[in-house]
Design a protein around this motif. Structure first.
Motif, PDB file in Angstrom:
ATOM      1  N   ASP A  54       0.818  -1.207   0.000  1.00 12.78           N
ATOM      2  CA  ASP A  54       0.000   0.000   0.000  1.00 12.78           C
ATOM      3  C   ASP A  54       0.855   1.262   0.000  1.00 12.78           C
ATOM      4  O   ASP A  54       0.333   2.365   0.094  1.00 12.78           O
ATOM      5  CB  ASP A  54      -0.939   0.003   1.212  1.00 12.78           C
ATOM      6  CG  ASP A  54      -1.943  -1.129   1.157  1.00 12.78           C
ATOM      7  OD1 ASP A  54      -2.463  -1.406   0.055  1.00 12.78           O
ATOM      8  OD2 ASP A  54      -2.188  -1.765   2.196  1.00 12.78           O
ATOM      9  N   THR A  55       2.185   1.090  -0.080  1.00 10.71           N
ATOM     10  CA  THR A  55       3.097   2.228  -0.045  1.00 10.71           C
ATOM     11  C   THR A  55       4.041   2.185  -1.244  1.00 10.71           C
ATOM     12  O   THR A  55       4.379   1.104  -1.728  1.00 10.71           O
ATOM     13  CB  THR A  55       3.936   2.219   1.249  1.00 10.71           C
ATOM     14  OG1 THR A  55       4.708   1.006   1.287  1.00 10.71           O
ATOM     15  CG2 THR A  55       3.066   2.308   2.489  1.00 10.71           C
ATOM     16  N   PRO A  56       4.484   3.333  -1.726  1.00 11.01           N
ATOM     17  CA  PRO A  56       5.480   3.333  -2.805  1.00 11.01           C
ATOM     18  C   PRO A  56       6.770   2.671  -2.327  1.00 11.01           C
ATOM     19  O   PRO A  56       7.177   2.829  -1.169  1.00 11.01           O
ATOM     20  CB  PRO A  56       5.708   4.821  -3.081  1.00 11.01           C
ATOM     21  CG  PRO A  56       4.505   5.508  -2.548  1.00 11.01           C
ATOM     22  CD  PRO A  56       4.071   4.687  -1.366  1.00 11.01           C
ATOM     23  N   LEU A  57       7.390   1.929  -3.216  1.00 10.48           N
ATOM     24  CA  LEU A  57       8.634   1.241  -2.879  1.00 10.48           C
ATOM     25  C   LEU A  57       9.386   0.921  -4.155  1.00 10.48           C
ATOM     26  O   LEU A  57       8.847   1.027  -5.250  1.00 10.48           O
ATOM     27  CB  LEU A  57       8.347  -0.034  -2.072  1.00 10.48           C
ATOM     28  CG  LEU A  57       7.363  -1.046  -2.671  1.00 10.48           C
ATOM     29  CD1 LEU A  57       8.054  -2.024  -3.603  1.00 10.48           C
ATOM     30  CD2 LEU A  57       6.678  -1.805  -1.548  1.00 10.48           C
ATOM     31  N   ALA A  58      10.630   0.533  -3.996  1.00  4.78           N
ATOM     32  CA  ALA A  58      11.444   0.086  -5.127  1.00  4.78           C
ATOM     33  C   ALA A  58      12.048  -1.262  -4.766  1.00  4.78           C
ATOM     34  O   ALA A  58      12.548  -1.451  -3.655  1.00  4.78           O
ATOM     35  CB  ALA A  58      12.536   1.094  -5.443  1.00  4.78           C
ATOM     36  N   LEU A  59      11.985  -2.175  -5.709  1.00  9.68           N
ATOM     37  CA  LEU A  59      12.595  -3.488  -5.560  1.00  9.68           C
ATOM     38  C   LEU A  59      13.690  -3.586  -6.611  1.00  9.68           C
ATOM     39  O   LEU A  59      13.424  -3.466  -7.806  1.00  9.68           O
ATOM     40  CB  LEU A  59      11.558  -4.595  -5.767  1.00  9.68           C
ATOM     41  CG  LEU A  59      12.082  -6.014  -5.667  1.00  9.68           C
ATOM     42  CD1 LEU A  59      12.494  -6.341  -4.230  1.00  9.68           C
ATOM     43  CD2 LEU A  59      11.028  -7.004  -6.152  1.00  9.68           C
ATOM     44  N   GLN A  60      14.927  -3.747  -6.148  1.00  9.34           N
ATOM     45  CA  GLN A  60      16.061  -3.855  -7.069  1.00  9.34           C
ATOM     46  C   GLN A  60      16.606  -5.270  -7.011  1.00  9.34           C
ATOM     47  O   GLN A  60      16.885  -5.794  -5.928  1.00  9.34           O
ATOM     48  CB  GLN A  60      17.158  -2.864  -6.712  1.00  9.34           C
ATOM     49  CG  GLN A  60      18.302  -2.887  -7.706  1.00  9.34           C
ATOM     50  CD  GLN A  60      19.289  -1.785  -7.437  1.00  9.34           C
ATOM     51  OE1 GLN A  60      20.111  -1.901  -6.543  1.00  9.34           O
ATOM     52  NE2 GLN A  60      19.187  -0.716  -8.206  1.00  9.34           N
ATOM     53  N   LEU A 113      17.814  -5.039 -12.358  1.00 16.83           N
ATOM     54  CA  LEU A 113      16.473  -4.598 -12.745  1.00 16.83           C
ATOM     55  C   LEU A 113      15.847  -3.980 -11.508  1.00 16.83           C
ATOM     56  O   LEU A 113      15.897  -4.563 -10.426  1.00 16.83           O
ATOM     57  CB  LEU A 113      15.611  -5.764 -13.216  1.00 16.83           C
ATOM     58  CG  LEU A 113      15.956  -6.404 -14.546  1.00 16.83           C
ATOM     59  CD1 LEU A 113      14.907  -7.462 -14.900  1.00 16.83           C
ATOM     60  CD2 LEU A 113      16.043  -5.374 -15.654  1.00 16.83           C
ATOM     61  N   THR A 114      15.261  -2.808 -11.675  1.00 13.30           N
ATOM     62  CA  THR A 114      14.611  -2.123 -10.564  1.00 13.30           C
ATOM     63  C   THR A 114      13.190  -1.788 -10.968  1.00 13.30           C
ATOM     64  O   THR A 114      12.961  -1.212 -12.034  1.00 13.30           O
ATOM     65  CB  THR A 114      15.360  -0.826 -10.186  1.00 13.30           C
ATOM     66  OG1 THR A 114      16.737  -1.136  -9.942  1.00 13.30           O
ATOM     67  CG2 THR A 114      14.755  -0.185  -8.946  1.00 13.30           C
ATOM     68  N   GLY A 115      12.257  -2.153 -10.117  1.00 19.85           N
ATOM     69  CA  GLY A 115      10.862  -1.792 -10.309  1.00 19.85           C
ATOM     70  C   GLY A 115      10.451  -0.825  -9.223  1.00 19.85           C
ATOM     71  O   GLY A 115      10.732  -1.054  -8.048  1.00 19.85           O
ATOM     72  N   VAL A 116       9.833   0.269  -9.607  1.00 19.18           N
ATOM     73  CA  VAL A 116       9.312   1.239  -8.648  1.00 19.18           C
ATOM     74  C   VAL A 116       7.803   1.081  -8.637  1.00 19.18           C
ATOM     75  O   VAL A 116       7.136   1.292  -9.655  1.00 19.18           O
ATOM     76  CB  VAL A 116       9.715   2.682  -9.022  1.00 19.18           C
ATOM     77  CG1 VAL A 116       9.073   3.687  -8.058  1.00 19.18           C
ATOM     78  CG2 VAL A 116      11.233   2.825  -9.026  1.00 19.18           C
ATOM     79  N   TYR A 117       7.271   0.688  -7.494  1.00 16.15           N
ATOM     80  CA  TYR A 117       5.848   0.427  -7.318  1.00 16.15           C
ATOM     81  C   TYR A 117       5.166   1.676  -6.790  1.00 16.15           C
ATOM     82  O   TYR A 117       5.559   2.229  -5.755  1.00 16.15           O
ATOM     83  CB  TYR A 117       5.671  -0.733  -6.348  1.00 16.15           C
ATOM     84  CG  TYR A 117       4.249  -1.030  -5.971  1.00 16.15           C
ATOM     85  CD1 TYR A 117       3.325  -1.440  -6.924  1.00 16.15           C
ATOM     86  CD2 TYR A 117       3.825  -0.923  -4.651  1.00 16.15           C
ATOM     87  CE1 TYR A 117       2.020  -1.728  -6.580  1.00 16.15           C
ATOM     88  CE2 TYR A 117       2.521  -1.222  -4.292  1.00 16.15           C
ATOM     89  CZ  TYR A 117       1.620  -1.620  -5.252  1.00 16.15           C
ATOM     90  OH  TYR A 117       0.337  -1.903  -4.910  1.00 16.15           O
ATOM     91  N   GLU A 121      -0.947   4.126  -9.228  1.00 19.06           N
ATOM     92  CA  GLU A 121      -0.606   4.405 -10.621  1.00 19.06           C
ATOM     93  C   GLU A 121      -0.171   3.173 -11.406  1.00 19.06           C
ATOM     94  O   GLU A 121      -0.523   3.007 -12.555  1.00 19.06           O
ATOM     95  CB  GLU A 121       0.535   5.424 -10.678  1.00 19.06           C
ATOM     96  CG  GLU A 121       0.197   6.757 -10.062  1.00 19.06           C
ATOM     97  CD  GLU A 121       1.420   7.646  -9.977  1.00 19.06           C
ATOM     98  OE1 GLU A 121       2.262   7.615 -10.906  1.00 19.06           O
ATOM     99  OE2 GLU A 121       1.551   8.367  -8.964  1.00 19.06           O
ATOM    100  N   GLY A 122       0.679   2.342 -10.830  1.00 22.67           N
ATOM    101  CA  GLY A 122       1.261   1.206 -11.524  1.00 22.67           C
ATOM    102  C   GLY A 122       2.702   1.046 -11.123  1.00 22.67           C
ATOM    103  O   GLY A 122       3.026   1.069  -9.939  1.00 22.67           O
ATOM    104  N   ALA A 123       3.596   0.934 -12.110  1.00 25.76           N
ATOM    105  CA  ALA A 123       5.008   0.729 -11.807  1.00 25.76           C
ATOM    106  C   ALA A 123       5.869   1.240 -12.958  1.00 25.76           C
ATOM    107  O   ALA A 123       5.435   1.292 -14.106  1.00 25.76           O
ATOM    108  CB  ALA A 123       5.286  -0.749 -11.572  1.00 25.76           C
ATOM    109  N   ARG A 124       7.104   1.588 -12.614  1.00 20.36           N
ATOM    110  CA  ARG A 124       8.110   1.986 -13.588  1.00 20.36           C
ATOM    111  C   ARG A 124       9.275   1.024 -13.451  1.00 20.36           C
ATOM    112  O   ARG A 124       9.619   0.608 -12.354  1.00 20.36           O
ATOM    113  CB  ARG A 124       8.568   3.418 -13.341  1.00 20.36           C
ATOM    114  CG  ARG A 124       7.446   4.408 -13.562  1.00 20.36           C
ATOM    115  CD  ARG A 124       7.907   5.815 -13.322  1.00 20.36           C
ATOM    116  NE  ARG A 124       6.759   6.696 -13.507  1.00 20.36           N
ATOM    117  CZ  ARG A 124       6.788   7.981 -13.251  1.00 20.36           C
ATOM    118  NH1 ARG A 124       7.900   8.542 -12.822  1.00 20.36           N
ATOM    119  NH2 ARG A 124       5.715   8.708 -13.439  1.00 20.36           N
TER     120      ARG A 124
END
Length: 167
Positions: A54-60, A113-117, A121-124
């Motif tokens: 439920d919070t913005p985060l980044a998974l690398q 690879l890094t995903g920003v959640y 909105e979705g993800a980048r």
């Protein structure tokens, strides 16, 4: 539209894409192994002390071996379907597969690879700090990041490490 290429406005780094980037810090880190083989090391980043879906985060993810983008997509869809069962109809899975195919490239040992959640909105997505695209589908983004962060993950010890919890 479920996925789109990033425009010049999206040419920022993954850290810039994460809200409150200046306050972001690594929450946790862990390795994923499959039958003893080191596949990747993952790090979870967020601005707050705890990260949830439920919070913005980044998974690398830093890969220890080469994998095709198609394999990453196939594995991601298989895990999403395993975790959600019939809640993901075939049409939705096909649409999500196409969207992930646009943002997940082939990787080689040492690639990141890094995903920003972004929950509403979705993800980048970024490969070695280069933007690869975005997914403008909050449901797909949530399902994708749940692969690592949901209690039903296939890698519960990795999840614990990522969330900064004792395994």
């Amino acid at each position: 539209m479920a996925a789109a290429s990033l425009t010049s406005a999206g040419a920022q780094t993954w850290r810039d894409a994460l809200p409150q980037a200046s306050a972001s810090r690594m929450i946790g880190e862990g390795e994923y192994r499959w039958f003893g083989l080191h596949i990747y090391t993952a790090q979870l980043w967020a601005a707050q002390a705890t990260a949830t879906l439920d919070t913005p985060l980044a998974l690398q993810i830093t890969y220890a071996r080469s994998l095709s983008g198609q394999r990453l997509v196939d594995t991601s869809i298989a895990e999403i379907r395993r975790m959600n069962g019939s809640a993901v109809p075939d049409e939705t899975a096909a649409r999500w597969r196409a969207a992930l195919s646009q943002v997940l490239p082939d990787v080689h040992a040492g690639d990141r690879l890094t995903g920003v959640y972004l929950p509403a909105e979705g993800a980048r997505f970024y490969a070695n700090d280069r933007a690869t695209g975005q997914i403008q589908d909050p449901a797909l983004a949530r399902a994708f990041f749940a692969i690592w962060l949901d209690p039903a993950t296939r890698a519960p010890a990795l999840r614990q490490h990522l969330l900064g919890l004792s395994p």
